[in-house]
Design an enzyme around this catalytic site. Structure first.
Site, PDB file in Angstrom:
ATOM      1  CB  VAL A  92      -0.485  -0.015   2.006  1.00 45.75           C
ATOM      2  CG1 VAL A  92      -1.354   1.288   0.833  1.00 45.75           C
ATOM      3  CG2 VAL A  92      -2.312  -1.164   1.723  1.00 45.75           C
ATOM      4  CB  ALA A 145       5.149   2.260   1.303  1.00 48.72           C
ATOM      5  CE  LYS A 146       5.225  -1.058   8.150  1.00 52.95           C
ATOM      6  NZ  LYS A 146       5.805  -0.035   8.787  1.00 52.95           N
ATOM      7  N   GLY A 147       3.924  -2.934   3.378  1.00 47.24           N
ATOM      8  CA  GLY A 147       3.767  -4.119   2.763  1.00 47.24           C
ATOM      9  C   GLY A 147       4.084  -5.669   2.927  1.00 47.24           C
ATOM     10  CG  ASP A 152       7.794  -3.887   8.719  1.00 47.06           C
ATOM     11  OD1 ASP A 152       7.934  -3.276   9.833  1.00 47.06           O
ATOM     12  OD2 ASP A 152       7.162  -4.882  10.416  1.00 47.06           O
TER      13      ASP A 152
END
Ligand code: NAD
Length: 427
Positions: free
Chosen positions: A70, A115-117, A156
Site C-alpha cells: 500500500v 508505504a507498507k507491504g 520490517d
C-alpha cells in the site's frame, strides 16, 4: 450547476487497525485546520495492491501466499516503508502502517511518503530457500510499482538484510544492472549504510536526551526500564547505559530482569547472543514479568517491543514519569488518554523511532550519489534531524497546549498539506 454530493466509498482496507489510524487522523485534522480537499485526500491511500504469490515449497508442493503493498501518499516524494512477513498481514494493516509512515517521514522532513507491504505467511516455519523464493516472486510482481523514485521497500517484522539483498538482486536482474537504491536496510557489501542497524535505538536516546533538557532532568540521575531487548530496545539500553543512566530493568518475550542499582547491559547482550534470549539469566538480578516491568517505579519507561502494551487496563498503574515509544503503536488510544489525564508525558512513536527511516534516507542518498559517509558523519546528521523534529513537536505542544502525539501529527500533516496545496489536484 448543482454540486453532486458523493458518499465516501466503503473500501477494502477498512479494518479495525485502519479505523484506529483514521480516528487519530481525524482528531489531528481538527487541530491542523487544513483545507477539506487535503483532509479527504489523506484519509485514503493512493494505491493498494493485492497479489497472490504461487511458491514452490521444499517438499515440492505449491502454496499461494496473499501479499500486499500500500502506498499512502506520494505528495512529498517516493513512498517508503517496510515489508513484513507475518500471519496478521492484511490490506487494512498495510494501509494503516503506510499512513503512519507518511506522518513519520513528513515530520522528519524526509522527501518521502509512506508505504507498507507484506506477505501473509509464518516466516518461522519456512526454510531460507522458501523465504528466498517468496521474496523473489514478490519482488518480481511488485517490480512495475516500486523503484528508486517510486517506492522504496525496507525490512520490517521477520524480514532483514538478507531479504533486502534478495529484493535488490531480483530487481537488478530485471533491469540488467545493479540498483542498490531500490531498497534500504541491505548489507553494507551491496550499498547498505553504516549505522543503519543502530539508528532506531540511538535515535530513541537522542530524543530522550532532548526531552531531559526541556524537563531540566539530568539523564545520568534517571532510572530507566526498557521493554523489548531486540534491535530497538537492546540498542536503546546500551546507549542509555553508556550515557550514565541507570537501566534498572529490561525484558524480552521470555520475561524481564531487574536490579535496583542498575543492570550490566553489556553482560546481558553477551548472554542473549549466546542463548538467544534473556531466559535463564540470574546473575545479580531479580526475575520479573513484563507486566511488572511496565508498572515499575522509575523515571523513564521505554516501550520497544510491540503494539498495544499500555492500554486502558494498565495505564492507571504505571509509575514512570515519561513514556518513550520506541515501538510502533505501543500505547492504545485509551491508554494514551489515561496517561494524559495522569500528567505522564508520552514521546510519540512517529517522532521517537524515526531514526531508522532517517538513516534509511541517508542510505538511499548515499546509493544515488555512489558516495559513502562514515559513522560519525551519519550519527551527526541523525542527531541534527532528530533534534530539529523534537524541537518543532515540543514547541507546537507547548504553544497550543496539546499532547506531544497530537503536536507530532499536526506538524506532520502541515508538511504534507503545504505540498498538496502547492501542487493542487491533477488535472
Ligand atoms: P526485534 O524483533 O528486534 O525485537 C523485539 C523485542 O521485543 C525482542 O526482544 C522480543 O523478545 C521482545 N518482545 C516481543 N514481544 C514481547 C512482549 N509481548 N513483551 C516483551 N517483549 C516482547 O524488533 P525491533 O526491530 O526491535 O522492533 C521493535 C518495535 O520497534 C516494533 O514495534 C517495530 O515496528 C518498531 N520499530 C523498529 C524499527 C527498526 O529499525 N528496527 C524502526 C521503527 C520502529
Amino acid at each position: 450547476m448543482a454540486k453532486v454530493e458523493h458518499e465516501e466509498p466503503a473500501l477494502e482496507w477498512d479494518t479495525p487497525l485502519y479505523r484506529q489510524a483514521l480516528t487519530q487522523l481525524d482528531h489531528a485534522l481538527e487541530l491542523a485546520a487544513v483545507p477539506d480537499f487535503v483532509s479527504n485526500r489523506l484519509r485514503s491511500p493512493e494505491r493498494a495492491l493485492i497479489l497472490t504469490l504461487p511458491v514452490k515449497l521444499d517438499d515440492g508442493s505449491y502454496v499461494t501466499f496473499p501479499a500486499y503493498r500500500v502506498q499512502h501518499s506520494s505528495v512529498l516524494g517516493p513512498t517508503k516503508g517496510g515489508i513484513r512477513y507475518d500471519m496478521a498481514v492484511d490490506l487494512g494493516e498495510c494501509a494503516a502502517l503506510a499512513m503512519w509512515m507518511t506522518w513519520k517521514c513528513a515530520l522528519l522532513r524526509l522527501p518521502y511518503g509512506g508505504a507498507k507491504g507484506g506477505v501473509r505467511c509464518n516466516a518461522r516455519e519456512l526454510s531460507m530457500n522458501e523465504l528466498a523464493r517468496i521474496t523473489r516472486r514478490f519482488t518480481a510482481e511488485l517490480a512495475p510499482f516500486i523503484g528508486p523514485q517510486l517506492d522504496i521497500p525496507a525490512p520490517d517484522m521477520a524480514t532483514n538484510e538478507q531479504t533486502m539483498a534478495w529484493m535488490m538482486d531480483t530487481y537488478s536482474m530485471q533491469k540488467g544492472y545493479a540498483v542498490p537504491e531500490i531498497v534500504t536496510g541491505k548489507p553494507i557489501s551491496i550499498g547498505g549504510s553504516v549505522f543503519r542497524h543502530e539508528a532506531t535505538g540511538a535515535g530513541v536516546v537522542m530524543v530522550i536526551e532532548r526531552a531531559c533538557r526541556r524537563l531540566d532532568w539530568e539523564l545520568g540521575e534517571k532510572r530507566c526500564a526498557v521493554q523489548g531487548f531486540g534491535n530497538v530496545g537492546g540498542i536503546a539500553a546500551t546507549e542509555l547505559h553508556a550515557k550514565g543512566a541507570r537501566v534498572v530493568a529490561v525484558s524480552d518475550i521470555s520475561g524481564g530482569v531487574y536490579a535496583g542499582d542498575g543492570l550490566d547491559i553489556p553482560a546481558l547482550h553477551s548472554y542473549v547472543a549466546a542463548n538467544g534470549s534473556l531466559e535463564g539469566y540470574e546473575e545479580g538480578v531479580e526475575r520479573i514479568t513484563n507486566e511488572v516491568l511496565l508498572e515499575l517505579d522509575c523515571d523513564i519507561l521505554v516501550l520497544a517491543a510491540r503494539e498495544d502494551q499500555v492500554t486502558g487496563a494498565n495505564a492507571g498503574s504505571l509509575r514512570c514519569k515519561l513514556v518513550v515509544e520506541g515501538a510502533n503503536g505501543p500505547t492504545s488510544n485509551e491508554g494514551d488518554r489515561i496517561l494524559g489525564e495522569r500528567g505522564i508525558r508520552v514521546l510519540p512513536d512517529i517522532l521517537t523511532n524515526a531514526g531508522g527511516v532517517t538513516v534509511s534516507y541517508f542510505e538511499w542518498v548515499q546509493d544515488l550519489g555512489r558516495l559513502f559517509w562514515d559513522r560519525d558523519e551519519i550519527r551527526r546528521r541523525l542527531a541534527d534531524k532528530m533534534s530539529d523534529a523534537f524541537d518543532r513537536v515540543w514547541n507546537v505542544s507547548d504553544e497550543r497546549g496539546i499532547s506531544l502525539r497530537d503536536a507530532a501529527l499536526v506538524a506532520a500533516i502541515h508538511e504534507v498539506s503545504g505540498a498538496l496545496e502547492a501542487r493542487g489536484v491533477y488535472p
